[in-house]
Design an enzyme around this catalytic site. Structure first.
Site, PDB file in Angstrom:
ATOM      1  N   HIS A 173      11.199   2.507   2.116  1.00 43.61           N
ATOM      2  CA  HIS A 173      10.970   0.200   2.667  1.00 43.61           C
ATOM      3  C   HIS A 173      11.931   0.064   3.050  1.00 43.61           C
ATOM      4  CE1 HIS A 173       7.850   0.538  -0.750  1.00 43.61           C
ATOM      5  NE2 HIS A 173       8.580  -0.067  -1.651  1.00 43.61           N
ATOM      6  N   ARG A 213      -2.316  -2.912  -9.868  1.00 44.40           N
ATOM      7  CA  ARG A 213      -2.847  -4.247 -10.531  1.00 44.40           C
ATOM      8  C   ARG A 213      -4.497  -5.015  -9.905  1.00 44.40           C
ATOM      9  NH1 ARG A 213      -2.935 -10.369  -9.690  1.00 44.40           N
ATOM     10  NH2 ARG A 213      -2.483 -10.114  -7.398  1.00 44.40           N
ATOM     11  N   SER A 236       1.672 -10.352  -4.947  1.00 46.88           N
ATOM     12  CA  SER A 236       1.508  -8.974  -4.776  1.00 46.88           C
ATOM     13  C   SER A 236       2.878  -9.050  -5.935  1.00 46.88           C
ATOM     14  CB  SER A 236       0.951  -8.152  -5.128  1.00 46.88           C
ATOM     15  OG  SER A 236       0.944  -6.416  -5.271  1.00 46.88           O
ATOM     16  N   TYR A 275      -3.902  -2.527   6.293  1.00 44.99           N
ATOM     17  CA  TYR A 275      -3.762  -2.395   4.691  1.00 44.99           C
ATOM     18  C   TYR A 275      -5.338  -3.213   4.567  1.00 44.99           C
ATOM     19  CZ  TYR A 275      -4.145  -2.378  -0.373  1.00 44.99           C
ATOM     20  OH  TYR A 275      -4.356  -3.386  -1.797  1.00 44.99           O
ATOM     21  N   GLY A 280      -5.347  -4.179  -5.577  1.00 48.88           N
ATOM     22  CA  GLY A 280      -5.552  -4.382  -4.763  1.00 48.88           C
ATOM     23  C   GLY A 280      -6.718  -4.583  -3.700  1.00 48.88           C
ATOM     24  N   GLY A 300       0.350  -0.800   0.074  1.00 45.49           N
ATOM     25  CA  GLY A 300       0.055  -0.221   0.013  1.00 45.49           C
ATOM     26  C   GLY A 300       0.805   1.740  -0.102  1.00 45.49           C
TER      27      GLY A 300
END
Length: 283
Positions: free
Chosen positions: A101, A248, A131, A187, A250, A47
């Site tokens: 990240h 893509r 993902s 998320y 979500g 996210g």
């Protein structure tokens, strides 16, 4: 092709050579952060880009015109990106918004000293894995993930993935002793009720927003609306090519469309073993 054709090692984790370099990491090692800086922190595919849209809108009081004067990757840049030095963020007024990240234990020295606010978003690791599998398979700057079964085992091991193990990443941020300046979001909760998440972030950032503005931000940042806007309006041609892959599906629970019952049980068993010291719960 070997891992070294795609990645280099920094403080025990892999970083993608196309987006990062030893020089860019040296730059952030020496960068001076401020106490009123804001950090969006995620493990990849959790996210990140979504959060990069939400947070600036909150800080602008819902004024999308002022936010969209810069592409999202310039207004909330990754600190580890080679492009950061060219953006002259040391000259930007506060509050500045950064993205990363990086695991907690690999952050630059100045981060620990000034203790800026952190918005940490975590996602069901099975959905993260699915993902990432699709993303790595379509973006040439990452090593091919192989088959889904091969990637499942690679993900659970984590040592040869960009930014390292999902488990280590989440634990590094969840186990921080000084949690006063960190808000933890799921998320899945954001998907279920984005208005509540926007309100929580705004409160954490000391931004007083009325209900109408919160609803406006949430509507603008619904996955389908954001995907259409960023895919069609990015001002960076190189980003245009990647937008379809950044967004893509979500959805929550997409792993159920890919993993067998046996694979899911094995994943859960490994997760339970590795996350004994952290409370995380997903469907």
């Amino acid at each position: 092709m070997a891992d070294t054709d795609f990645y280099f090692e920094y403080k025990g984790i892999y970083l993608t050579s196309f987006y990062h370099s030893p020089e860019s990491m040296k730059y952030i090692e020496e960068f001076s952060f401020r106490p009123d800086d804001i950090f969006i922190v995620t493990y990849p595919k959790s996210g990140t880009t979504w959060s990069q849209e939400i947070v600036p809108l909150i800080m602008s009081g819902g004024d999308s015109v002022s936010v969209e004067t810069l592409p999202y990757q310039d207004r909330t840049p990754w600190i580890e990106d080679t492009r950061l030095a060219d953006l002259h963020f040391e000259e930007r007024p506060s509050p500045r918004i950064f993205t990363t990240h990086m695991p907690y234990n690999t952050m630059p020295p100045s981060f620990y000293k000034v203790k800026p606010k952190v918005i940490y978003v975590k996602r069901n690791p099975k959905d993260v894995m699915i993902s990432a599998f699709h993303y790595f398979g379509k973006i040439p700057h990452y090593k091919d993930p192989g088959t889904l079964t091969e990637f499942l085992h690679k993900f659970l091991d984590g040592s040869k993935l960009p930014y390292g193990s999902w488990f280590d990443h989440v634990k590094s941020w969840m186990n921080v002793e000084d949690k006063e300046r960190i808000i933890y979001l799921n998320y899945e909760d954001m998907v279920q009720n984005l208005e509540d998440s926007v309100a929580s972030i705004a409160k954490f950032l000391d931004k007083s927003l009325d209900t109408e503005v919160i609803e406006k931000i949430a509507k603008k940042c619904l996955f389908k609306n954001m995907k259409n806007r960023l895919s069609n309006n990015s001002t960076n041609p190189s980003i245009d090519e990647r937008m379809a892959e950044l967004f893509r599906k979500g959805i929550v629970g997409d792993w159920k469309n890919h993993l067998s019952e046996e694979e899911a049980k094995y994943f859960d068993a490994v997760c339970k073993e590795k996350m004994t010291d952290v409370k995380c719960k997903w469907d």
